[in-house]
Motif scaffolding. Structure first.
Motif, PDB file in Angstrom:
ATOM      1  N   LEU A  73      -3.044 -43.546  33.587  1.00  0.00           N
ATOM      2  CA  LEU A  73      -2.113 -42.621  33.012  1.00  0.00           C
ATOM      3  C   LEU A  73      -1.180 -41.950  34.428  1.00  0.00           C
ATOM      4  O   LEU A  73      -0.093 -42.131  34.209  1.00  0.00           O
ATOM      5  N   LEU A  74      -1.773 -41.581  35.382  1.00  0.00           N
ATOM      6  CA  LEU A  74      -1.200 -40.767  36.525  1.00  0.00           C
ATOM      7  C   LEU A  74      -0.434 -41.896  37.297  1.00  0.00           C
ATOM      8  O   LEU A  74       0.570 -41.718  37.597  1.00  0.00           O
ATOM      9  N   GLY A  75      -0.971 -43.036  37.240  1.00  0.00           N
ATOM     10  CA  GLY A  75      -0.291 -44.220  37.998  1.00  0.00           C
ATOM     11  C   GLY A  75       1.185 -44.454  37.243  1.00  0.00           C
ATOM     12  O   GLY A  75       2.179 -44.660  37.925  1.00  0.00           O
ATOM     13  N   ALA A  76       0.996 -44.559  35.780  1.00  0.00           N
ATOM     14  CA  ALA A  76       2.350 -44.834  34.995  1.00  0.00           C
ATOM     15  C   ALA A  76       3.194 -43.657  35.260  1.00  0.00           C
ATOM     16  O   ALA A  76       4.420 -44.083  35.635  1.00  0.00           O
ATOM     17  N   ALA A  77       2.841 -42.499  35.421  1.00  0.00           N
ATOM     18  CA  ALA A  77       3.886 -41.407  35.504  1.00  0.00           C
ATOM     19  C   ALA A  77       4.462 -41.354  37.009  1.00  0.00           C
ATOM     20  O   ALA A  77       5.594 -41.055  37.059  1.00  0.00           O
ATOM     21  N   VAL A  78       3.866 -42.106  38.026  1.00  0.00           N
ATOM     22  CA  VAL A  78       4.314 -42.222  39.463  1.00  0.00           C
ATOM     23  C   VAL A  78       4.913 -43.385  39.785  1.00  0.00           C
ATOM     24  O   VAL A  78       5.610 -43.356  41.022  1.00  0.00           O
ATOM     25  N   THR A  79       4.866 -44.250  39.071  1.00  0.00           N
ATOM     26  CA  THR A  79       5.079 -45.582  39.580  1.00  0.00           C
ATOM     27  C   THR A  79       6.730 -45.570  39.869  1.00  0.00           C
ATOM     28  O   THR A  79       7.251 -46.275  40.858  1.00  0.00           O
ATOM     29  N   ILE A  80       7.425 -45.208  38.968  1.00  0.00           N
ATOM     30  CA  ILE A  80       9.065 -45.286  38.977  1.00  0.00           C
ATOM     31  C   ILE A  80       9.464 -44.368  40.370  1.00  0.00           C
ATOM     32  O   ILE A  80      10.436 -44.547  40.935  1.00  0.00           O
ATOM     33  N   PRO A  81       8.997 -43.129  40.236  1.00  0.00           N
ATOM     34  CA  PRO A  81       9.670 -41.914  41.246  1.00  0.00           C
ATOM     35  C   PRO A  81       9.151 -42.668  42.706  1.00  0.00           C
ATOM     36  O   PRO A  81       9.768 -42.681  43.772  1.00  0.00           O
ATOM     37  N   ALA A  82       7.946 -43.502  42.821  1.00  0.00           N
ATOM     38  CA  ALA A  82       7.751 -44.142  44.068  1.00  0.00           C
ATOM     39  C   ALA A  82       8.623 -45.074  44.332  1.00  0.00           C
ATOM     40  O   ALA A  82       9.053 -45.271  45.576  1.00  0.00           O
ATOM     41  N   ALA A  83       8.770 -46.161  43.360  1.00  0.00           N
ATOM     42  CA  ALA A  83       9.711 -47.075  43.744  1.00  0.00           C
ATOM     43  C   ALA A  83      11.172 -46.491  44.153  1.00  0.00           C
ATOM     44  O   ALA A  83      11.784 -47.045  44.966  1.00  0.00           O
ATOM     45  N   ALA A  84      11.645 -45.370  43.442  1.00  0.00           N
ATOM     46  CA  ALA A  84      12.943 -44.872  43.827  1.00  0.00           C
ATOM     47  C   ALA A  84      13.105 -44.356  45.165  1.00  0.00           C
ATOM     48  O   ALA A  84      13.795 -44.578  45.918  1.00  0.00           O
ATOM     49  N   PHE A  85      11.915 -43.828  45.515  1.00  0.00           N
ATOM     50  CA  PHE A  85      11.709 -43.093  47.021  1.00  0.00           C
ATOM     51  C   PHE A  85      11.882 -44.431  47.999  1.00  0.00           C
ATOM     52  O   PHE A  85      12.636 -44.409  48.904  1.00  0.00           O
ATOM     53  N   MET A  86      11.103 -45.328  47.722  1.00  0.00           N
ATOM     54  CA  MET A  86      11.004 -46.597  48.617  1.00  0.00           C
ATOM     55  C   MET A  86      12.463 -47.094  48.942  1.00  0.00           C
ATOM     56  O   MET A  86      12.903 -47.768  49.669  1.00  0.00           O
ATOM     57  N   SER A  87      13.100 -47.209  47.469  1.00  0.00           N
ATOM     58  CA  SER A  87      14.502 -48.043  47.399  1.00  0.00           C
ATOM     59  C   SER A  87      15.433 -46.988  48.369  1.00  0.00           C
ATOM     60  O   SER A  87      16.348 -47.543  48.762  1.00  0.00           O
ATOM     61  N   LEU A  88      15.292 -45.626  48.285  1.00  0.00           N
ATOM     62  CA  LEU A  88      16.222 -44.924  49.293  1.00  0.00           C
ATOM     63  C   LEU A  88      15.984 -45.193  50.699  1.00  0.00           C
ATOM     64  O   LEU A  88      16.922 -45.346  51.229  1.00  0.00           O
ATOM     65  N   ALA A  89      14.666 -45.586  50.977  1.00  0.00           N
ATOM     66  CA  ALA A  89      14.280 -45.727  52.403  1.00  0.00           C
ATOM     67  C   ALA A  89      14.913 -47.420  52.618  1.00  0.00           C
ATOM     68  O   ALA A  89      15.378 -47.669  53.881  1.00  0.00           O
ATOM     69  N   GLU A  90      15.035 -48.207  51.715  1.00  0.00           N
ATOM     70  CA  GLU A  90      15.770 -49.600  51.863  1.00  0.00           C
ATOM     71  C   GLU A  90      16.877 -49.720  51.286  1.00  0.00           C
ATOM     72  O   GLU A  90      16.813 -50.033  49.900  1.00  0.00           O
ATOM     73  N   ARG A  91      17.920 -49.472  51.914  1.00  0.00           N
ATOM     74  CA  ARG A  91      19.425 -49.417  51.282  1.00  0.00           C
ATOM     75  C   ARG A  91      19.992 -50.809  51.141  1.00  0.00           C
ATOM     76  O   ARG A  91      21.130 -50.873  51.802  1.00  0.00           O
ATOM     77  N   THR A  92      19.214 -51.636  50.835  1.00  0.00           N
ATOM     78  CA  THR A  92      19.643 -53.251  50.841  1.00  0.00           C
ATOM     79  C   THR A  92      19.418 -53.602  49.309  1.00  0.00           C
ATOM     80  O   THR A  92      18.681 -53.058  48.653  1.00  0.00           O
ATOM     81  N   ARG A  93      19.431 -54.935  49.479  1.00  0.00           N
ATOM     82  CA  ARG A  93      19.101 -55.676  48.250  1.00  0.00           C
ATOM     83  C   ARG A  93      17.676 -55.601  47.675  1.00  0.00           C
ATOM     84  O   ARG A  93      17.299 -55.428  46.775  1.00  0.00           O
ATOM     85  N   TRP A  94      16.696 -55.463  48.864  1.00  0.00           N
ATOM     86  CA  TRP A  94      15.493 -55.162  48.754  1.00  0.00           C
ATOM     87  C   TRP A  94      15.092 -53.880  48.047  1.00  0.00           C
ATOM     88  O   TRP A  94      13.873 -53.598  47.576  1.00  0.00           O
TER      89      TRP A  94
END
Length: 122
Positions: A73-94
């Motif tokens: 349940l907690l993992g489901a709540a933080v999955t997309i925010p974690a992906a969002a932060f990682m995508s900010l660090a990787e400003r490419t197609r990745w």
């Protein structure tokens, strides 16, 4: 767990995954619209978290145990925010690919949450 919420989170997560996957295919990083969509999916997951907490407070219990249910349940709540932060660090197609993968991971977590809670259990 309410089936309507579970389906909403799953479908929005898969739509986000498809959209960001297409952006990655087109060699585009995440943009403001992607982040708005991530906020919507995260809001749905947080609604699910609150509903689950209320159900647990009322005495309802997952069929397969709290020790398994709560981390999912907690993992489901933080999955997309974690992906969002990682995508900010990787400003490419990745970055877009990371969010697409996060959407798929969230949809799989939703399936597992349904199994742990017990289908037809609430």
């Amino acid at each position: 767990m309410l089936d309507a919420v579970l389906i909403t989170v799953s479908v929005t997560a898969l739509l986000l995954a498809a959209w960001c996957g297409f952006a990655a295919y087109r060699d585009q990083p995440t943009n403001d619209w992607h982040f708005i969509a991530m906020a919507v999916v995260t809001a749905a997951a947080l609604v699910q978290l609150v509903i689950a907490i209320v159900q647990l407070a009322r005495g309802e219990r997952p069929q397969h145990g709290m020790a398994v249910f709560l981390p999912y349940l907690l993992g489901a709540a933080v999955t997309i925010p974690a992906a969002a932060f990682m995508s900010l660090a990787e400003r490419t197609r990745w970055g877009s690919a990371i969010v697409a993968a996060g959407g798929v991971v969230l949809a799989v977590l939703e399936l597992r949450l349904n199994e742990i809670w017990g289908a037809g259990h609430g």
